[in-house]
Structures are given as C-alpha cells and as structure tokens.
Design an enzyme around this catalytic site. Structure first.
Site, PDB file in Angstrom:
ATOM      1  N   ARG A 174     -13.795 -16.281   0.312  1.00 42.22           N
ATOM      2  CA  ARG A 174     -12.804 -15.229   0.590  1.00 42.22           C
ATOM      3  C   ARG A 174     -12.214 -15.422   1.983  1.00 42.22           C
ATOM      4  O   ARG A 174     -11.115 -14.977   2.280  1.00 42.22           O
ATOM      5  CB  ARG A 174     -13.441 -13.835   0.436  1.00 42.22           C
ATOM      6  CG  ARG A 174     -12.497 -12.686   0.723  1.00 42.22           C
ATOM      7  CD  ARG A 174     -12.910 -11.377   0.042  1.00 42.22           C
ATOM      8  NE  ARG A 174     -14.331 -11.107   0.107  1.00 42.22           N
ATOM      9  CZ  ARG A 174     -14.970 -10.644   1.199  1.00 42.22           C
ATOM     10  NH1 ARG A 174     -14.311 -10.385   2.306  1.00 42.22           N
ATOM     11  NH2 ARG A 174     -16.277 -10.451   1.167  1.00 42.22           N
ATOM     12  N   TYR A 192      12.484  -6.059  -1.598  1.00 39.45           N
ATOM     13  CA  TYR A 192      11.780  -6.346  -2.848  1.00 39.45           C
ATOM     14  C   TYR A 192      11.053  -5.062  -3.279  1.00 39.45           C
ATOM     15  O   TYR A 192      10.504  -4.345  -2.437  1.00 39.45           O
ATOM     16  CB  TYR A 192      10.798  -7.495  -2.622  1.00 39.45           C
ATOM     17  CG  TYR A 192       9.980  -7.818  -3.838  1.00 39.45           C
ATOM     18  CD1 TYR A 192      10.548  -8.491  -4.901  1.00 39.45           C
ATOM     19  CD2 TYR A 192       8.650  -7.431  -3.926  1.00 39.45           C
ATOM     20  CE1 TYR A 192       9.805  -8.775  -6.036  1.00 39.45           C
ATOM     21  CE2 TYR A 192       7.898  -7.711  -5.054  1.00 39.45           C
ATOM     22  CZ  TYR A 192       8.483  -8.383  -6.104  1.00 39.45           C
ATOM     23  OH  TYR A 192       7.745  -8.661  -7.216  1.00 39.45           O
ATOM     24  N   ASP A 203      10.968 -11.557   5.621  1.00 36.33           N
ATOM     25  CA  ASP A 203      10.673 -12.099   4.300  1.00 36.33           C
ATOM     26  C   ASP A 203      11.744 -13.148   4.006  1.00 36.33           C
ATOM     27  O   ASP A 203      12.918 -12.821   3.812  1.00 36.33           O
ATOM     28  CB  ASP A 203      10.694 -10.962   3.259  1.00 36.33           C
ATOM     29  CG  ASP A 203      10.313 -11.429   1.854  1.00 36.33           C
ATOM     30  OD1 ASP A 203      10.516 -12.630   1.552  1.00 36.33           O
ATOM     31  OD2 ASP A 203       9.841 -10.605   1.054  1.00 36.33           O
ATOM     32  N   LYS A 245       7.706 -18.280  -5.656  1.00 35.40           N
ATOM     33  CA  LYS A 245       9.108 -18.576  -5.935  1.00 35.40           C
ATOM     34  C   LYS A 245       9.434 -20.032  -5.565  1.00 35.40           C
ATOM     35  O   LYS A 245       8.922 -20.931  -6.196  1.00 35.40           O
ATOM     36  CB  LYS A 245       9.990 -17.565  -5.217  1.00 35.40           C
ATOM     37  CG  LYS A 245       9.500 -16.103  -5.324  1.00 35.40           C
ATOM     38  CD  LYS A 245       9.599 -15.544  -6.738  1.00 35.40           C
ATOM     39  CE  LYS A 245       8.879 -14.211  -6.924  1.00 35.40           C
ATOM     40  NZ  LYS A 245       9.197 -13.148  -5.988  1.00 35.40           N
TER      41      LYS A 245
END
Ligand SMILES: *Cc1c(COP(=O)(O)O)cnc(C)c1O
Length: 408
Positions: free
Chosen positions: A64, A117, A189, A214
C-alpha cells in the site's frame, strides 16, 4: 538531474525515462518492467527493517506504501511533467481526493472552478464542505476571478484546463502568479491536454494531476491517477493516500508504463485527427457550433496559443436544430446512435473514438438550469478522438449527421 531531464524530448523520455540515471547500478536489466505482486517484503536484519519502516515511500516494505513497478512508472511520469516527483494512485479521483485532503483541513478555504470533472465537482461541493472546508467556485474564463475569490485562509486553488465539456480554458500563468505571491498551493488537472500538449509547471503551477486512465494509459484498459510536484509536496500527498488506501495495483502500473511508451505518437495523431474533424464539422451545414481550442472561433483561442502546444483530442459539437429544445436532444441521440466507428461510451484518451451525448449522461445529476449554466446545450455531443484514419472518421460523422435531422 532535473535539468538534464528537461533537455530530452518527450519521445525519448517515454522510451528511457523510467530508469534511475543517478544510480544506474540499481536499474533492472530487464527492458520490460517486472510486475511485483507481493503485498509485503521481508527484511534481512532488524536494522534493515527499521530503515524500511521509517523511510517514506520505500518501494519494498508494504505494497500500500508503494512497489518497484509503480516506482519505475513514477520516475517517467515526473520527468514527463518536468517535476521532481510523482505519486501514482488508484484512479484520477483517488489522486484528486488525496491531493485535496492533504492540503485542506477544517477552517481552510479552497478556490476552484464552476466547471470540473463531475467527480472533482462532487468532492468540492459535497465531501469537503461536509468536513468544514469552505469552497468558492469561480468562472475559470475570468483570470481575475481566482484572486478575487481568495481569502486569508485560502490554502489551495484547483484548476482544470481544458475543462469538460465545452473546452473552456484557465489562464495558468495568471492563477499561478497570484497564488505564489500569497503562498497558496496550485493544482492543475492536466488530463485533457496530456503532458504532450501542456506543461503547467512552465506557468508556475505547483501540482499537476492526471487521470492516467485517459491519454497516459491510452488503451482503455486501466484505471489510475497521478500527481506530480516537488518531492516534499508529493510526500505530503503520499501520507494521505496511504490512509485513504488509494494505492495503484502493480499490474496497472505495468500497463500504464507500457501505454506511456507510445504517448507522444498517439497524442500527435489524436491532435491531427481532432483538428481535422473540428474543421470538417465547423463547415458542416448540420452543425451550429464546434468547441475546440485550436479553432480560431474558440473564445479563448489566444490563450490556447500561449498555453497549449496543440488543441488535444477532445472536441464538442452542437447540432443546428438543437438549441434549447426537445428536438436538439433527440437529434443528438440519433446522431450518436447512427455512428458506426465512433463508440458511445464515457472516458477519453484511448485508441478508439468515443462519443457521449452530454445531456443524456447528466440527466439524473443536473437540473436543466444547471446544465444551461454549465454551457451544456441539449444537442451537445462530446467527441474524444482516437487513432483511426481521419477520412474514415469524417465519413462516419457525415453519414450519421444525415440521419440526425430525421424524426423516426
Ligand atoms: C476521468 C477524469 C478524472 C477522474 O479520473 P478517474 O481515473 O476516472 O478516477 C478526473 N479529471 C478529469 C479531467 C477526467 O477526465
């Protein structure tokens, strides 16, 4: 090594930039990265265990906290954005949540955009206010709006440019110039532009975020997100991400690195295809409006030329018989349904062209008034251009447009 990295073109970086150039002995001789599925790593001595446990971002301690596949991918991502460090996470939203929660605490204030977004918008208008963080949303097209909204307790400014679905832009230099004079952290972003078309660091932005799902991944086969910035800033976000559990899987880090090898070539083709399609559609009699930063008709075209190398792979169109009525809504749905090459799916940045009818997508989450304020006409269709042949794409759209006006 930061200066030397900057000298390399992205095309060379994506092929070699995952290697540790300061410590060549440490590099795996395998050209393709190994996928490290281990959840935990054994120490060979108690001294080594203490070192592993106490060193931030140790890649071989507990998965993690990081893993070697991820570390290799992060080296390349940081170099692509010209930043010191990168943290790869489970998704774009995992990255956004960790970045915002690392910077904003109860009593702090955040300035962000009215257009973000959808997941980011929910984080800003629901989760953060519920935790006592004040958020002011401003129209990103006004470069002064961010400074006007700032207060004494403003900790962070969140920008997203170009933004969904009308490709509105934020003046990154204006935002970063003001914020740095006030000690406010800025985050951009950069998902829609990709590191190939826009480098927020060049304008003074502190943190650059991507939904790696993306363009970075580019093959519609993984979910991941990344934040790039200074080593200290990224470490602070890592501290949050390990308690949020927004770690990336080693397999997705492997897939992402594989996708990144062709990023500049894919994006160059998507830029070309999108510009050709934007010009074709702008001249088509069935189209009322095309939103694309590289067209002279884009209201912020001058800013696009200053800030972006190319317009990117996403454009949106409004059909002519559309405005403000049922008719436009149905015409857009018929257009989308009639397309053969372009698939009707959310997301963007993959090898295939995807279209979405915005008003259908947000029917349940936005009122007609909210849609109007967000600039979403009933006939607006977002097109995320892929790598197909440009003439084939245009022929597909031309044929589908001939059906869009016909009521069944
Ligand atoms: C998709 C997207 C996100 C969220 O990324 P996920 O990987 O889906 O979590 C954030 N910002 C933008 C601009 C996006 O397109």
């Amino acid at each position: 090594m930061q200066d030397a990295d900057d000298l390399l073109d992205p095309q060379s970086l994506v092929i070699h930039g995952d290697l540790d150039w300061d410590n060549p002995e440490a590099n795996d001789t395998a050209l393709a990265p190994a996928i490290w599925p281990a959840s935990t790593y054994a120490a060979r001595s108690s001294a080594e265990f203490a070192a592993m446990a106490n060193q931030p971002r140790h890649p071989r301690y507990y998965a993690r906290y990081g893993n070697p596949t991820q570390e290799r991918c992060e080296r390349l991502l940081a170099r692509l954005e010209g930043m010191e460090a990168a943290l790869l996470m489970s998704s774009g939203m995992g990255a956004m949540s960790a970045a915002l929660l690392a910077h904003a605490r109860a009593g702090d204030h955040v300035v962000a955009q009215t257009s973000h977004y959808m997941g980011t918008a929910k984080l800003l208008t629901d989760l953060l206010p519920g935790m006592g963080v004040e958020v002011t949303l401003v129209d990103q097209r006004d470069p002064q709006a961010f400074s006007k909204a700032a207060r004494k307790n403003t900790r962070m400014i969140v920008a997203e440019t170009p933004s969904n679905p009308t490709l509105a832009l934020t003046d990154l230099a204006a935002v970063a110039g003001f914020a740095s004079s006030r000690g406010i952290t800025t985050l951009a972003d950069n998902t829609f532009a990709s590191p190939i078309n826009q480098h927020p660091r060049d304008f003074g932005i502190d943190l650059v975020l991507h939904s790696a799902t993306k363009y970075l991944g580019g093959h519609s086969d993984l979910i991941a997100g990344v934040v790039c910035g200074s080593r200290a800033a990224v470490e602070k976000i890592w501290e949050r991400s390990i308690v949020l559990g927004s770690n990336v899987s080693p397999f997705n880090a492997f897939l992402l690195l594989r996708g990144l090898r062709t990023l500049p070539m894919r994006v160059a083709r998507q830029n070309e295809n999108a510009l050709a399609l934007a010009r074709f559609l702008e001249a088509h009699p069935a189209i009322a409006r095309v939103h694309y930063p590289e067209l002279a008709s884009h209201p912020q075209h001058e800013l696009a030329k200053r800030q972006m190398k190319h317009g990117g792979g996403v454009l949106s169109i409004e059909l002519k018989n559309g405005d403000g009525d049922e008719q436009g809504f149905r015409a857009a749905q018929r257009f989308v349904a009639a397309l053969k090459l372009a698939r009707n799916a959310v997301s963007l940045g993959g090898v295939e062209t995807l279209v979405v009818h915005a008003a259908s997508m947000w029917e349940a989450s936005l009122t007609p008034e909210q849609m109007r304020r967000a600039g979403i006409a009933p006939s607006l269709v977002r097109i995320a251009v892929g790598l197909e042949n440009a003439a084939d794409l245009q022929a597909d759209m031309r044929r589908a447009l001939s059906f869009s006006g016909r009521e069944e």
